[in-house]
Design a protein around this motif. Structure first.
Motif, short mmCIF file in Angstrom:
data_model
loop_
_atom_site.label_atom_id
_atom_site.label_comp_id
_atom_site.label_asym_id
_atom_site.label_seq_id
_atom_site.Cartn_x
_atom_site.Cartn_y
_atom_site.Cartn_z
N GLY A 211 0.82 -1.20 0.00
CA GLY A 211 0.00 0.00 0.00
C GLY A 211 0.85 1.25 0.00
N GLY A 212 0.21 2.38 -0.23
CA GLY A 212 0.97 3.62 -0.29
C GLY A 212 1.61 3.78 -1.65
N PRO A 213 2.08 4.99 -1.96
CA PRO A 213 2.65 5.23 -3.30
C PRO A 213 3.88 4.40 -3.61
CG PRO A 213 2.20 7.29 -2.11
CD PRO A 213 2.05 6.18 -1.13
N ARG A 214 4.64 4.03 -2.58
CA ARG A 214 5.92 3.36 -2.83
C ARG A 214 5.83 1.84 -2.76
NH1 ARG A 214 10.35 7.05 0.54
NH2 ARG A 214 9.95 9.01 -0.58
N ALA A 215 4.71 1.30 -2.38
CA ALA A 215 4.61 -0.16 -2.23
C ALA A 215 3.27 -0.66 -2.75
CB ALA A 215 4.80 -0.56 -0.77
N THR A 216 2.93 -0.23 -3.95
CA THR A 216 1.70 -0.68 -4.60
C THR A 216 2.05 -1.50 -5.83
OG1 THR A 216 0.44 1.26 -3.86
CG2 THR A 216 -0.41 0.08 -5.75
N THR A 217 1.56 -2.73 -5.87
CA THR A 217 1.79 -3.58 -7.03
C THR A 217 0.68 -3.36 -8.06
OG1 THR A 217 0.54 -5.40 -6.05
CG2 THR A 217 2.91 -5.32 -5.60
N VAL A 218 0.85 -3.93 -9.24
CA VAL A 218 -0.17 -3.81 -10.28
C VAL A 218 -1.48 -4.43 -9.81
CG1 VAL A 218 -0.81 -4.53 -12.61
CG2 VAL A 218 1.50 -3.71 -12.16
N GLU A 219 -1.40 -5.59 -9.18
CA GLU A 219 -2.62 -6.25 -8.71
C GLU A 219 -3.32 -5.41 -7.65
OE1 GLU A 219 -4.84 -10.04 -9.15
OE2 GLU A 219 -3.37 -8.94 -10.29
N LEU A 220 -2.55 -4.78 -6.77
CA LEU A 220 -3.14 -3.92 -5.76
C LEU A 220 -3.72 -2.65 -6.39
CD1 LEU A 220 -3.73 -3.55 -2.79
CD2 LEU A 220 -1.45 -2.54 -2.50
N ALA A 221 -3.06 -2.13 -7.43
CA ALA A 221 -3.59 -0.98 -8.16
C ALA A 221 -4.92 -1.33 -8.85
CB ALA A 221 -2.57 -0.48 -9.18
N ILE A 222 -5.02 -2.55 -9.37
CA ILE A 222 -6.29 -3.00 -9.96
C ILE A 222 -7.38 -3.03 -8.89
CG2 ILE A 222 -7.46 -4.98 -11.01
CD1 ILE A 222 -4.79 -5.64 -12.39
N TYR A 223 -7.04 -3.55 -7.73
CA TYR A 223 -8.00 -3.59 -6.62
C TYR A 223 -8.46 -2.19 -6.23
CZ TYR A 223 -9.47 -3.99 -1.73
OH TYR A 223 -10.15 -3.89 -0.54
N GLN A 224 -7.52 -1.25 -6.15
CA GLN A 224 -7.87 0.12 -5.79
C GLN A 224 -8.74 0.78 -6.86
OE1 GLN A 224 -3.96 1.69 -5.18
NE2 GLN A 224 -3.80 0.94 -3.07
N ALA A 225 -8.43 0.49 -8.14
CA ALA A 225 -9.25 1.05 -9.23
C ALA A 225 -10.68 0.52 -9.17
CB ALA A 225 -8.62 0.72 -10.58
N PHE A 226 -10.85 -0.73 -8.77
CA PHE A 226 -12.19 -1.30 -8.64
C PHE A 226 -12.90 -0.81 -7.39
CE2 PHE A 226 -10.99 -5.17 -11.32
CZ PHE A 226 -11.77 -4.77 -12.37
N ARG A 227 -12.21 -0.95 -6.26
CA ARG A 227 -12.87 -0.78 -4.96
C ARG A 227 -13.13 0.68 -4.61
NH1 ARG A 227 -13.34 -4.31 -0.51
NH2 ARG A 227 -14.90 -3.39 0.85
N PHE A 228 -12.18 1.55 -4.92
CA PHE A 228 -12.28 2.93 -4.45
C PHE A 228 -12.65 3.91 -5.57
CE2 PHE A 228 -9.08 0.83 -1.70
CZ PHE A 228 -9.83 0.82 -0.53
N ASP A 229 -12.14 3.70 -6.78
CA ASP A 229 -12.40 4.64 -7.87
C ASP A 229 -13.48 4.15 -8.84
OD1 ASP A 229 -10.28 6.07 -6.81
OD2 ASP A 229 -8.81 5.09 -8.11
N PHE A 230 -13.74 2.87 -8.85
CA PHE A 230 -14.60 2.21 -9.83
C PHE A 230 -14.26 2.67 -11.25
CE2 PHE A 230 -18.60 0.81 -11.86
CZ PHE A 230 -18.57 -0.49 -11.42
#
Length: 522
Positions: A211-230
């Motif tokens: 998590g955070g800007p320095r420890a976000t993987t692609v899979e976690l970025a996909i999760y954030q795009a779905f869960r928080f930004d849709f």
């Protein structure tokens, strides 16, 4: 009837392969089409791509580098419990990720064993969260895998090579230069690329420790795009980037895995006269002891923290446990059905159409490159007009888990199916054996071991999965891994440890039951 066996196998294999390809491509296309605006990756997204590649490279390099002395020690030492230790090296692969993370937090977290020891010595406590925590967890999971890969490389060297080296009076450094290093040049790059591939698609580790800007993987970025930004367009584009990275890593791993060229021997026991000096014996003992401590201490910490609370688990744990078991059993059945059909179809086609056989088999490995989150979201988009997504959360989770476990089960089944068909296929044809008789008398007795192992692997992996269920689970109907994650988020670490202990016990029990059942009926 015998003439119909091969066309049926080919048709079943082609159908299963087409189904897998549709489940990989269809959800991705559905997510793209549902996106309202064209997606553009921003600086944070590209930072996630860079971090994913860098952490996977570092994790793979550290795992292989640390595995070399451990595998060498296991290869040249024989001691009581060695076979059990080698078997335990495969346990982290089926260990639920959330359990391992909880154990690592108990050992390396701010209130963990190491931090308390550092505090007693006057040093600041450790923080496991961030890039170093993600890499530490990946090394924990993949160091045993690298050790098994390299140990197989050492065991592939004929004993006659070492006997000849001993007769020539070669020292340990001479043997390392002429035998061990050439073997490592053939085996280590492929092992590193396989681990790199595994770390590319890691999700639960990054979710809990990153998590955070320095420890976000692609899979976690996909999760954030779905869960928080849709932002479905961004999620689909990130999934496409992940597929490209994974396919490139797979192709590179395929090219780097080369035969060592040591030839064959007489299968004599390997005697290592070069490794009998006290210094080398001490080095080997230290390597084996340290890796055993590194692997068992986090699990011991979870057991020590969870065992006293096991009888006082929250009431919601038991329904979650039942849901997880049902999902795991359904996932194992789906995985086994798809893997068996693909293996039978590819093996039947291989003698006369190797290209088509390769396409059928290759389709079974497509899910290695896919994002489980995108796959689950696409399936929900396709099914949304028919039912409430929350009502379909568990069936979709079982289906996605089955697809994600398919490459591993197929890799177990494929060699056994090919060998059985090659050895007994013509005999069955000449006897005009009906299809059911072939299955009962020829295939199942010889395939029960890999079937049991593959089913156990799929069930254990599904039991501990924390993927699609995080996005779409009904808060009133979570699975056991999600319950552990929720307890950790609420800082109820004792309850989380007890639930994690229950989770790992059931996961290992499922694997043992299926694997043991396959061996018993072989």
């Amino acid at each position: 009837m015998a003439r119909r066996a091969e066309p049926l196998a080919v048709a079943a294999g082609a159908g299963a392969a087409a189904l897998v390809a549709a489940f990989v491509a269809g959800p991705l296309i559905a997510v793209f089409l549902r996106a309202e605006t064209p997606a553009v990756l921003g600086p944070a997204d590209w930072a996630a791509v860079r971090f994913t590649v860098v952490q996977a490279l570092v994790s793979a390099a550290l795992s292989v580098a640390l595995a070399i002395p451990v595998a060498r020690a296991l290869a040249r030492r024989d001691f009581p419990g060695r076979r059990l230790l080698v078997t335990l090296l495969g346990a982290p692969f089926i260990l639920p990720v959330i359990v391992a993370v909880l154990g690592l937090v108990a050992v390396f977290g701010q209130n963990g064993l190491v931090s308390r020891a550092l505090g007693a010595a006057g040093f600041a406590p450790l923080s496991i969260y961030g890039a170093h925590g993600v890499i530490l967890a990946h090394v924990f999971f993949n160091l045993p895998l690298a050790t098994r890969f390299l140990l197989q490389g050492w065991q592939s060297v004929p004993a006659e090579r070492f006997r000849l080296a001993a007769s020539l009076g070669m020292s340990a450094s001479d043997i390392a230069r002429t035998i061990e290093r050439p073997m490592l040049r053939a085996v280590a790059p492929g092992a590193a690329m396989v681990i790199f591939l595994v770390c590319l698609t890691s999700f639960a580790v990054a979710l809990v420790l990153g998590g955070g800007p320095r420890a976000t993987t692609v899979e976690l970025a996909i999760y954030q795009a779905f869960r928080f930004d849709f932002d479905l367009g961004k999620a689909a584009l990130l999934a496409l980037v992940q597929i490209v990275l994974t396919l490139a890593a797979t192709a590179l791993a395929w090219r780097l895995t080369t035969p060592s060229g040591f030839g064959t021997g007489l299968d004599r026991p390997v005697a290592r006269w070069d490794a009998q000096t006290p210094a080398l014996r001490a080095i080997d003992i230290a390597a084996i002891s340290l890796v055993t401590l590194f692997l068992l201490l986090p699990l011991g910490a979870v057991a020590a923290a969870g065992l006293p609370r096991l009888a006082e688990l929250p009431a919601g744990i038991w329904p979650a446990t039942l849901r997880s078991i049902l999902v795991a059993l359904a996932s194992a059945a789906l995985t086994l059905g798809l893997a068996s059909a693909i293996a039978a179809g590819a093996a039947s086609l291989a003698p006369r159409a190797p290209g088509r056989a390769g396409l059928i088999e290759g389709a079974g490995y497509l899910t290695v490159a896919a994002s489980s989150l995108v796959m689950g979201t696409g399936l929900f988009i396709l099914l949304y007009p028919l039912a409430d997504p929350r009502a379909l959360a568990l069936p979709v989770t079982a289906l996605v888990n089955a697809l994600m476990a398919l490459p591993f089960t197929l890799r177990v089944l494929m060699p056994a199916v090919s060998e059985t068909l090659r050895d007994y296929g013509r005999l069955a044809d000449s006897l005009a054996m009906p299809l059911l008789a072939r299955l009962r008398l020829v295939y199942l007795p010889r395939l029960s071991r890999p079937i049991g192992f593959g089913a156990g692997l799929a069930a254990a992996l599904s039991m501990g999965d924390l993927g699609v269920i995080v996005l779409f689970a009904d808060p009133q109907a979570p699975t056991l891994p999600l319950q552990v994650y929720n307890l950790m988020g609420a800082y109820r670490m004792a309850d989380a440890a007890a639930a994690a202990l229950l989770l790992v016990t059931i996961s290992l029990a499922l694997f043992w039951v299926f694997d043991r059942g396959g061996r018993r009926n072989a």
